[in-house]
Design an enzyme around this catalytic site. Structure first.
Site, PDB file in Angstrom:
ATOM      1  N   GLU A  30       0.834  -1.195   0.000  1.00 11.52           N
ATOM      2  CA  GLU A  30       0.000   0.000   0.000  1.00 11.52           C
ATOM      3  C   GLU A  30       0.876   1.255   0.000  1.00 11.52           C
ATOM      4  O   GLU A  30       2.055   1.218   0.359  1.00 11.52           O
ATOM      5  CB  GLU A  30      -0.916   0.016   1.212  1.00 11.52           C
ATOM      6  CG  GLU A  30      -0.155   0.021   2.535  1.00 11.52           C
ATOM      7  CD  GLU A  30      -0.980   0.569   3.684  1.00 11.52           C
ATOM      8  OE1 GLU A  30      -1.353   1.745   3.592  1.00 11.52           O
ATOM      9  OE2 GLU A  30      -1.210  -0.159   4.657  1.00 11.52           O
ATOM     10  N   LYS A 164      -4.464  -1.593  13.869  1.00 10.60           N
ATOM     11  CA  LYS A 164      -3.925  -0.395  14.508  1.00 10.60           C
ATOM     12  C   LYS A 164      -4.272  -0.384  16.000  1.00 10.60           C
ATOM     13  O   LYS A 164      -5.373  -0.751  16.409  1.00 10.60           O
ATOM     14  CB  LYS A 164      -4.502   0.863  13.845  1.00 10.60           C
ATOM     15  CG  LYS A 164      -4.275   0.964  12.350  1.00 10.60           C
ATOM     16  CD  LYS A 164      -2.826   1.144  11.978  1.00 10.60           C
ATOM     17  CE  LYS A 164      -2.653   1.596  10.533  1.00 10.60           C
ATOM     18  NZ  LYS A 164      -3.320   0.783   9.522  1.00 10.60           N
TER      19      LYS A 164
END
Length: 310
Positions: A30, A164
């Protein structure tokens, strides 16, 4: 080797095209990590290091971004320069890709959009840092990352260090289960906590090496569409100090709440706050975990390539 031909609007680099045509292993990367997750100019050096880690694992790297409305699968050094240097680069999930294409906009791809574009190009392994997921207080905000639905729909291996740290980990794992996404711990039965090795949430399944992860994905692909998540924890000696982790996360979330930060702006805001509050410690850990994931993804792609060719 058979692969789906990308639409004309998607540009594959010559190296990625040659690798896919030859049946060589390729790993998607990404670009949001570079444009929005790491500070400038450290992000440009990290881009080269992550691609080198994929190569060290035995695969060809394919960093993905949208430039002037065109998705690019595999970036040149000059294109990486552009992604890493432009502070106005948009953050593009799947829902944003049509807008960027229609108006010729440039942007960095998130987990969801990277997975979509990678799979469309015939790439079956993707390395990232941490997944998006269910946010804390989602019962009131309904804030849940598009990554989760994308993984349920897209057939590829995603190597990550968990989700996260700002997210609700147990709720995210519940959603992944509801969406029938296969989650494997890499040499662990505990889901990693991104900056720390152990989130405290158990896993049902684990694999011991890249070949086993590749075998699980090959079996999944034969049965049903969807992703296999390989959760790769940092070694305990390389993780962020857990006490520091808890302290800076609490401070970052409080700061985001106080400033009214919402939606996709939360992650870059919190990451920047963590970097400053930890005096750079979270940045160093972030880079370490991404490099480890990239190298493991390269090994999984190398193990998977002969099975796909067959």
């Amino acid at each position: 080797m058979y692969r789906d031909t990308p639409p004309p609007s998607v540009q594959l680099s010559p190296e990625v095209t040659d690798a896919l045509d030859a049946g060589l292993p390729v790993v998607a990367l990404e670009s949001t990590l570079l444009a929005h997750g790491l500070p400038r100019p450290d992000n440009r050096a990290a881009a080269d290091e992550v691609e080198a880690a994929v190569r060290a694992g035995g695969a060809v790297p394919a960093t993905i971004a949208v430039l002037d409305g065109v998705p690019h699968v595999g970036l040149t050094p000059a294109q990486l320069d552009r992604v890493c240097a432009d502070p106005e680069l948009a953050k593009l999930g799947v829902r944003d890709l049509p807008v960027a294409a229609a108006f010729g906009l440039s942007g960095a791809t998130t987990v969801s959009s990277t997975a979509l574009l990678a799979a469309g190009a015939g790439i079956t392994v993707f390395a990232t840092g941490g997944l998006g997921g269910v946010h804390r207080q989602s019962a009131e905000t309904f804030d849940e990352s598009a990554d989760l639905v994308a993984l349920a729909r897209t057939s590829l291996v995603v190597v990550c260090a968990g989700v996260k740290s700002i997210l609700d980990v147990p709720a995210t794992l519940e959603r992944l289960e509801s969406l029938s996404v296969t989650v494997l711990g890499y040499r662990t039965r505990t889901f990693p906590g991104f900056y720390v090795a152990d989130s405290g949430s158990p896993l049902d399944w684990s694999v011991d090496d890249a070949a086993q992860a590749a075998a699980v994905f090959a079996a999944r692909r034969a049965l049903v569409p969807g992703a296999v998540v390989v959760a790769n924890p940092l070694p305990a000696e390389e993780q962020l100090d857990p006490a520091l982790h808890d302290r800076v996360i609490a401070g970052a979330l409080a700061a985001a709440e106080a400033e009214g930060v919402r939606g996709k702006a939360v992650t870059p805001f919190v990451l920047d706050h963590l970097h400053r509050a930890s005096e750079g410690a979270t940045l160093a850990v972030n880079v370490r975990l991404v490099l480890r994931n990239a190298e493991l993804a390269g090994r999984i792609a190398a193990a998977l390539a002969p099975q796909i060719a067959a």
